[in-house]
Design a protein around this motif. Structure first.
Motif, short mmCIF file in Angstrom:
data_model
loop_
_atom_site.label_atom_id
_atom_site.label_comp_id
_atom_site.label_asym_id
_atom_site.label_seq_id
_atom_site.Cartn_x
_atom_site.Cartn_y
_atom_site.Cartn_z
N PHE A 288 -2.23 6.43 -13.31
CA PHE A 288 -1.34 5.21 -13.20
C PHE A 288 -1.69 4.76 -11.82
N VAL A 289 -1.21 3.31 -11.82
CA VAL A 289 -1.48 2.40 -10.49
C VAL A 289 -0.39 2.33 -9.80
N VAL A 290 -0.63 2.35 -8.39
CA VAL A 290 0.69 2.34 -7.38
C VAL A 290 0.16 1.30 -6.46
N PRO A 291 0.67 0.10 -6.60
CA PRO A 291 0.43 -0.94 -5.57
C PRO A 291 1.54 -1.11 -4.59
N ARG A 292 1.17 -1.32 -3.38
CA ARG A 292 2.09 -1.60 -2.05
C ARG A 292 2.93 -2.84 -2.60
N ALA A 293 3.93 -2.72 -3.35
CA ALA A 293 4.45 -3.93 -3.92
C ALA A 293 6.17 -3.61 -4.25
N ASP A 294 7.07 -4.58 -4.30
CA ASP A 294 8.24 -4.58 -4.99
C ASP A 294 8.45 -5.40 -6.17
N GLU A 295 9.59 -5.45 -6.65
CA GLU A 295 9.91 -6.37 -7.63
C GLU A 295 9.34 -7.92 -7.70
N HIS A 296 9.40 -8.13 -6.26
CA HIS A 296 9.13 -9.70 -5.90
C HIS A 296 7.54 -9.93 -5.45
N GLN A 297 6.75 -8.69 -5.49
CA GLN A 297 5.38 -8.79 -5.02
C GLN A 297 5.18 -9.33 -3.67
N SER A 298 6.01 -8.80 -2.79
CA SER A 298 6.34 -9.29 -1.36
C SER A 298 5.36 -8.07 -0.50
N GLU A 299 4.83 -9.01 0.58
CA GLU A 299 4.00 -8.15 1.72
C GLU A 299 5.14 -7.17 2.06
N TYR A 300 6.25 -7.50 2.71
CA TYR A 300 7.16 -6.53 3.36
C TYR A 300 8.34 -6.20 2.15
N VAL A 301 8.20 -4.68 2.16
CA VAL A 301 9.14 -4.38 1.20
C VAL A 301 10.24 -3.50 1.62
N PRO A 302 11.27 -3.30 0.91
CA PRO A 302 12.48 -2.42 1.45
C PRO A 302 12.17 -1.07 1.33
N THR B 44 0.60 3.47 5.38
CA THR B 44 1.42 2.81 5.81
C THR B 44 1.30 1.10 6.06
N GLY B 45 -0.18 0.80 5.72
CA GLY B 45 -0.41 -0.63 5.74
C GLY B 45 0.27 -1.20 4.78
N SER B 46 -0.03 -2.76 5.11
CA SER B 46 0.91 -3.65 4.41
C SER B 46 0.46 -4.31 3.02
N ALA B 47 -0.88 -3.61 2.89
CA ALA B 47 -1.41 -4.12 1.69
C ALA B 47 -2.40 -2.94 1.17
N GLY B 48 -2.42 -2.74 0.09
CA GLY B 48 -3.22 -1.24 -0.45
C GLY B 48 -2.79 -1.04 -1.87
N THR B 49 -3.62 -0.61 -2.86
CA THR B 49 -3.41 -0.11 -4.11
C THR B 49 -3.94 1.20 -4.43
N ALA B 50 -3.11 2.13 -4.77
CA ALA B 50 -3.78 3.48 -5.19
C ALA B 50 -3.70 3.61 -6.55
N VAL B 51 -4.93 4.28 -7.20
CA VAL B 51 -4.90 4.64 -8.71
C VAL B 51 -5.15 5.98 -8.85
N ILE B 52 -4.33 6.64 -9.40
CA ILE B 52 -4.21 8.08 -9.58
C ILE B 52 -4.65 8.56 -10.92
N LEU B 53 -5.95 9.09 -11.06
CA LEU B 53 -6.13 9.69 -12.36
C LEU B 53 -6.07 11.08 -12.25
N ALA B 54 -6.20 11.79 -13.33
CA ALA B 54 -6.10 13.24 -13.84
C ALA B 54 -6.78 13.96 -12.81
N ASP B 55 -8.30 13.76 -12.37
CA ASP B 55 -8.96 14.42 -11.49
C ASP B 55 -9.63 13.60 -10.40
N GLU B 56 -9.32 12.69 -10.03
CA GLU B 56 -9.56 11.81 -9.01
C GLU B 56 -8.51 10.73 -8.61
#
Length: 613
Positions: free
Chosen positions: A36-50, A63-75
Motif C-alpha cells: 500500500f502507498v501512503v503519501p503525505r497528502a489529502d484529497e486536495h494534494q496539498s503540502e499542508y494537510v488537516p 512529520t516532514g511536509s513531503a514524503g511517501t511511504a510504500v509498505i510491502l508485506a516484508d519491507e
C-alpha cells in the motif's frame, strides 16, 4: 492565535511505528493487497494537510511536509527529498522502514525494484493525481504486479482516535485587500476556459478556492484555507461546496450575485449532473484527485487534464495585494528587528533555548498588530540542529544556544494584509573563520539573486545557479531550491513560480518569491539567509528587450559579524550597505530607543566594521 505548541517524542507516532505498520499489513492482507502507498497528502494534494489527513506522520512518525511511504508485506521504504536527509532517519523506526533519498531513487523506481511479481499494490484514489496513478501503474507493471484502488483507506481503518475533519469558520476576505471582486475573477476564469475549449472548471485546490471567491478559512494550521471544491461552468452560475457548518449568512450574502453555496457532501452529485450532459471538464493536473477523473468519466463527461488557470492568476499579485504585502513586511520587519536586538542581549547569558527564542519572536509579532498566525512552525536551530533544513524544535530536542555557535531562525507570519517568510543566521559569540567563509558565500548568492536582471520569459531554473556559484567554487552546495512562491495572506509556499533547478514557470511582474540559499554542515551548523522579493519591470537604458528584476520586500539586517569582506566585491558591498540603510530608514522611527541604537550599529557600512580574515 495561540502560543506555539511543541511536540515531544512521547507522541505514540514516534514509538509505535513497528506496531502500526504491522497492523497495516494485517489490514492489507484482509483486503487482498500485497502493498500500500501512503503519501503525505489529502484529497486536495496539498503540502499542508488537516490533522485527519496526517496518515504518513501517524503511521511512521515522520512529520516532514513531503514524503511517501510504500509498505510491502516484508519491507517498507520512506522516500523523502534532500530537506529531510537528517530528519527522516531520526523520526522513523529504521528497523521496520528504510528512509530513501529522492536523489538516489524515486517512489516508482523503488516499487519497480521491490514489488514481487504477481503482487497487488493498493492506493487511495483520493490521495493521488491521475498522473501519479499512471506512474504507479507503470512501476508495478515493470515489477510484474498491478495496482488496485481502494474504497476505504486501510490506514484509516486502523487509526484509533483519528481526528475529526475540520469544520472551521469561513470569512470574507475584504475587497480592499483582495483587490478584485469575485465577479471579475470569475470572468477571467471563464475567458481562460473558453480559450481552452472547456465547458467547466473543477477547483480542487483550496488556495485557488480562497483566491477566486475572496474567502479565507481556518481548516489548516498556519494557512487560512477552507477545504472544499467549486465548479465554474461557462454558461451557469459558479457553485461552491464547503463543510455545511462553515457556511453562514455573511458568506452567502457576499457571494449571492455570483455563486451558489452548498454543503461539501453535495459536490459529487452536482459534478455528475454536469457531466451527464457530456461536459468537457478541466481537472487540475496538480491537485485533482484520480477519483475525480473516475467520477467525471463514469458520469459521461470528458476530462481535460491541465493546469488550473487560477494558479497563475493568483501568483501575479494585483496592486492591492502588493500594497498589503509591503505593509505586512514593514510590520514584520519591526518585529524581527526587535527580536534580533533582544537576541543579541541574550547571547552572552548562556540561558537562551531554542523554544524560548520561538516564543519571544511570536510575542514580538503579536505586539505589532494584525497578526492572524505564524505562516509555519518556526525553525529555531542552534548549532547542529541548524543543519537540519526543516528542523522543528520539540521539548525533547530543545537545547541551549551555546557560545561560538550559529543560530538559524526561519520564521514567518500571516497578517491580514500579507504573508511573510524570513531567515536570519546569527553568530552567538565569535564565529570561526570557516563559519564566516560559508556565511559570506551564501550571502553572495543571496545578493546575486536580489541584484539579478533578466529578460521576460526567464524561468526560475535559469536563475537558480546565481545563488550557488560562490558555493560551487568551494566545492559546496545545498539540497533545496533557492526560492518558492508566496501568497497574499495565503500559503507561504505557493506555485507555480519557484527559483530552483525544477523551476519551469516564467517569472512575471507581481509574483512574490523567496530568496534563500543556504549551506549545512551536518552535526555542526546550518546557514540560510532569506528575504522575500517581488518581480518587477526594469528599464535598462539602451536595452533592446523588456527586462525584469526583483524588489526586496523583507526588512531586517544581516549579521555583519559573519561577513568576510575579502570575499565580496565592491558591487556586493554597496548593495548590502544600501539595503542596510533602507532597513534603518524604514524601521528606525517605529522602534524603541534601545532597539534603534542596536539597529544603527547593526547597519553601519561594512567598511567601517572591517570584517576580513
Amino acid at each position: 492565535m495561540t502560543r506555539a505548541r511543541f511536540q515531544t517524542f512521547d507522541d505514540p507516532s514516534h514509538r509505535e511505528g513497528a506496531t502500526r505498520i504491522a497492523a497495516l499489513r494485517e489490514a492489507m492482507s484482509r483486503a487482498g493487497l500485497d502493498g500500500f502507498v501512503v503519501p503525505r497528502a489529502d484529497e486536495h494534494q496539498s503540502e499542508y494537510v488537516p490533522p485527519d489527513a496526517e496518515r504518513l506522520a501517524w503511521l511512521t512518525g515522520f512529520t516532514g511536509s513531503a514524503g511517501t511511504a510504500v509498505i510491502l508485506a516484508d519491507e517498507a521504504a520512506l522516500v523523502v527529498d534532500g530537506r529531510y536527509t537528517l530528519q527522516a532517519p531520526e523520526q522513523v523506526d529504521t528497523r521496520v522502514i528504510t528512509p530513501v533519498q529522492l536523489a538516489e531513487t524515486n517512489v516508482e523506481a523503488w516499487i519497480g525494484e521491490n514489488l514481487k511479481a504477481g503482487a497487488v499494490l493498493g492506493y487511495d484514489p483520493w490521495l493521488h493525481t491521475a498522473e501519479g496513478v499512471a506512474k504507479l501503474e507503470k512501476a508495478a507493471e515493470k515489477a510484474g504486479g498491478r495496482i488496485e484502488p481502494v474504497s476505504e483507506n486501510p490506514v484509516d481503518a486502523i487509526w484509533a482516535g483519528r481526528p475529526a475533519s475540520p469544520t472551521g469558520p469561513v470569512v470574507v476576505h475584504p475587497i480592499e485587500l483582495a483587490g478584485d471582486p469575485v465577479e471579475v475573477k470569475l470572468r477571467r476564469i471563464r475567458e481562460a476556459l473558453g480559450r481552452g475549449g472547456c465547458d467547466a472548471l473543477v477547483i480542487s485546490d483550496p488556495h485557488n478556492l480562497a483566491w477566486a471567491f475572496n474567502l479565507r478559512g481556518s481548516d489548516i494550521a498556519h494557512t487560512p484555507l477552507a477545504l472544499g471544491y467549486a465548479i465554474v461552468p461557462q454558461a451557469e452560475r459558479a457553485s461552491l461546496y464547503l463543510t455545511s457548518t462553515a457556511i453562514d449568512s455573511a458568506l452567502r450574502e457576499a457571494l449571492s450575485s455570483s455563486t451558489e453555496i452548498a454543503g461539501r457532501d453535495s459536490f459529487a452529485d452536482a459534478l455528475s449532473a454536469l457531466c451527464a450532459r457530456g461536459a468537457r471538464v478541466r481537472l487540475d493536473s496538480a491537485t485533482g484527485a484520480a477519483a475525480l477523473k473516475t467520477l467525471v468519466e463514469r458520469a459521461g463527461g470528458r476530462v481535460d487534464p491541465g493546469p488550473d488557470p487560477i494558479t497563475l492568476m493568483k501568483a501575479v499579485k494585483n496592486e492591492a495585494e502588493i500594497a498589503g504585502s509591503r505593509a505586512a513586511h514593514h510590520r514584520d520587519g519591526i518585529a524581527v528587528t526587535r527580536f534580533l536586538a533582544w537576541l543579541s542581549r541574550q547571547a552572552s547569558g548562556g540561558t537562551l533555548t531554542e523554544i524560548a527564542a520561538v516564543e519571544a519572536l511570536e510575542d514580538f509579532r503579536r505586539e505589532g498588530g494584525l497578526l492572524r498566525d505564524v505562516s509555519f512552525p518556526t525553525i529555531s536551530g542552534s548549532g547542529p540542529n541548524g543543519a537540519i533544513v526543516h528542523y522543528r524544535v520539540t521539548r525533547d530536542t530543545d537545547r541551549r544556544v551555546g557560545q561560538g555557535e550559529l543560530f538559524l531562525v526561519d520564521s514567518g507570519a500571516q497578517y491580514a494584509d500579507g504573508t511573510t517568510d524570513i531567515t536570519r543566521t546569527v553568530a552567538m559569540g565569535i564565529p570561526t573563520g570557516e563559519m564566516r567563509d560559508r556565511f559570506t558565500r551564501v550571502l553572495k548568492g543571496h545578493v546575486a539573486i536580489a541584484r539579478a536582471v533578466f529578460p521576460k520569459g526567464t524561468i526560475g531554473a535559469q536563475i537558480d545557479s546565481f545563488a550557488r556559484a560562490s558555493l560551487w567554487q568551494a566545492g559546496l552546495d545545498f539540497d533545496h531550491g533557492t526560492g518558492h512562491g508566496v501568497g497574499a495572506f495565503l500559503s507561504v509556499h505557493e506555485g507555480p513560480q519557484r527559483i530552483a533547478k525544477t523551476g519551469t514557470t516564467a517569472l512575471l511582474p507581481g509574483m512574490i518569491l523567496s530568496n534563500e540559499p543556504g549551506y549545512y554542515r551536518t552535526g555542526a551548523y546550518g546557514i540560510r539567509i532569506e528575504n522575500l522579493v517581488l518581480v518587477e519591470e526594469r528599464a535598462i537604458s539602451g536595452g533592446e528587450r523588456p527586462m525584469l528584476g526583483f524588489e526586496t520586500l523583507t526588512l531586517a539586517p544581516y549579521d555583519s559579524s559573519l561577513i568576510d569582506l575579502s570575499l565580496l566585491d565592491e558591487a556586493e558591498i554597496a548593495w548590502i550597505d544600501v539595503y542596510h540603510a533602507r532597513v534603518r530608514d524604514a524601521l528606525g522611527a517605529d522602534l524603541d530607543e534601545q532597539t534603534r541604537a542596536w539597529l544603527d550599529a547593526a547597519t553601519r557600512p561594512l567598511r567601517s566594521i572591517g570584517n576580513s580574515v
